[in-house]
Motif scaffolding. Structure first.
Motif, PDB file in Angstrom:
ATOM      1  N   ASN A  15       0.858  -1.175   0.000  1.00  0.00           N
ATOM      2  CA  ASN A  15       0.000   0.000   0.000  1.00  0.00           C
ATOM      3  C   ASN A  15       0.897   1.230   0.000  1.00  0.00           C
ATOM      4  OD1 ASN A  15      -1.969   1.855   0.190  1.00  0.00           O
ATOM      5  ND2 ASN A  15      -2.699   1.254   2.201  1.00  0.00           N
ATOM      6  N   ASN A  19      -2.978   4.872   2.960  1.00  0.00           N
ATOM      7  CA  ASN A  19      -4.269   5.508   3.196  1.00  0.00           C
ATOM      8  C   ASN A  19      -4.817   5.057   4.539  1.00  0.00           C
ATOM      9  OD1 ASN A  19      -6.441   7.092   2.750  1.00  0.00           O
ATOM     10  ND2 ASN A  19      -7.437   5.741   1.290  1.00  0.00           N
ATOM     11  N   GLY A  20      -5.138   6.010   5.385  1.00  0.00           N
ATOM     12  CA  GLY A  20      -5.665   5.717   6.703  1.00  0.00           C
ATOM     13  C   GLY A  20      -4.636   5.844   7.809  1.00  0.00           C
ATOM     14  N   ARG A  23      -4.569  10.320   7.714  1.00  0.00           N
ATOM     15  CA  ARG A  23      -6.000  10.575   7.614  1.00  0.00           C
ATOM     16  C   ARG A  23      -6.520   9.791   6.427  1.00  0.00           C
ATOM     17  NH1 ARG A  23      -7.986  14.509   3.955  1.00  0.00           N
ATOM     18  NH2 ARG A  23      -6.348  15.401   2.701  1.00  0.00           N
ATOM     19  N   TYR A  24      -7.804   9.508   6.424  1.00  0.00           N
ATOM     20  CA  TYR A  24      -8.395   8.713   5.356  1.00  0.00           C
ATOM     21  C   TYR A  24      -8.781   9.614   4.194  1.00  0.00           C
ATOM     22  CZ  TYR A  24     -11.646   5.877   2.750  1.00  0.00           C
ATOM     23  OH  TYR A  24     -12.286   5.208   1.749  1.00  0.00           O
ATOM     24  N   CYS A  26     -10.916   9.339   0.711  1.00  0.00           N
ATOM     25  CA  CYS A  26     -11.818   8.490  -0.072  1.00  0.00           C
ATOM     26  C   CYS A  26     -11.253   8.331  -1.481  1.00  0.00           C
ATOM     27  CB  CYS A  26     -13.211   9.102  -0.112  1.00  0.00           C
ATOM     28  SG  CYS A  26     -14.400   8.096  -1.021  1.00  0.00           S
ATOM     29  N   GLN A  27     -11.107   7.087  -1.924  1.00  0.00           N
ATOM     30  CA  GLN A  27     -10.499   6.827  -3.222  1.00  0.00           C
ATOM     31  C   GLN A  27     -11.483   6.963  -4.383  1.00  0.00           C
ATOM     32  OE1 GLN A  27      -7.032   6.046  -3.661  1.00  0.00           O
ATOM     33  NE2 GLN A  27      -7.199   6.988  -1.654  1.00  0.00           N
ATOM     34  N   THR A 108     -16.150   2.768  -0.267  1.00  0.00           N
ATOM     35  CA  THR A 108     -15.160   2.246   0.679  1.00  0.00           C
ATOM     36  C   THR A 108     -14.056   1.445   0.009  1.00  0.00           C
ATOM     37  OG1 THR A 108     -16.556   0.325   1.065  1.00  0.00           O
ATOM     38  CG2 THR A 108     -16.799   2.185   2.570  1.00  0.00           C
ATOM     39  N   GLN A 110     -10.938   0.669  -2.918  1.00  0.00           N
ATOM     40  CA  GLN A 110      -9.859   1.445  -3.519  1.00  0.00           C
ATOM     41  C   GLN A 110      -9.846   1.337  -5.032  1.00  0.00           C
ATOM     42  OE1 GLN A 110      -6.114   0.473  -1.835  1.00  0.00           O
ATOM     43  NE2 GLN A 110      -6.563   1.476   0.083  1.00  0.00           N
TER      44      GLN A 110
END
Length: 185
Positions: A15, A19-20, A23-24, A26-27, A108, A110
């Protein structure tokens, strides 16, 4: 190895975007809802557009939603992700709740999980026969038949709080200082 996996492009399991971690992000970048204004198979998508689309757009401001009416075609949802991947879903005869669930699933994901054969960076000639470790691996089997809540297994024991311990230490120091004053006089 099946013939299906021979046709898929290979990718290593990693990865790079992390991501996460901080901070997250949104893909999901863009959603295109293609539907027919008259066709019966598009009824669920039309109901979703009329009733729930505004709420979806408000809760997901980073996702651009396009509506594309088409004549005599079945309903389709096209999801485009930040990494350039796209996913298509034929939503023929779906209800508005099913469409909402699919859009939340696309939100949710990717976008790169489907269609890639994942390879790991390590290899072993002798894989474990015990299986993967889980938090329940070394738990005693007697816990399987215990009725919960159980007072013996309860984490709430009668222990002193930190405040009570500080008060006790203060009282001990006060007594010791009184003893020292009496012996000093």
């Amino acid at each position: 190895m099946t013939n299906n996996s021979l046709l898929l492009k290979a990718s290593f399991l990693r990865n790079p975007s992390q991501n996460g971690v901080g901070r997250y992000v949104c893909q999901l970048q863009r959603v295109v809802l293609k539907f027919c204004k008259n066709h019966g198979a598009s009824r669920g998508l039309r109901e979703f557009i009329e009733e729930d689309l505004v709420d979806f757009a408000k809760t997901n401001p980073g996702v651009v939603v396009y509506l594309k009416p088409r004549r005599h075609r079945g309903p389709v949802i096209k999801a485009e992700y930040l990494n350039g991947q796209t996913q298509w879903l034929s939503c023929r005869n779906f209800t508005k709740d099913e469409i909402n669930k699919w859009l939340n699933l696309f939100k949710t994901q990717q976008g790169d999980k489907e269609g890639i054969r994942l390879r790991k960076l390590w290899h072993t000639e002798v894989p474990s026969i015990q299986g993967p470790w889980t938090p329940y691996t070394f738990r005693p089997p007697s816990l399987n038949v215990v009725e919960y809540p159980n007072e013996n297994l309860s984490a709430a024991k009668e222990e002193k709080s930190a405040t009570e311990e500080l008060i006790e230490l203060f009282e001990k120091q006060k007594l010791e200082s009184l003893k020292l004053e009496k012996t000093g006089e």
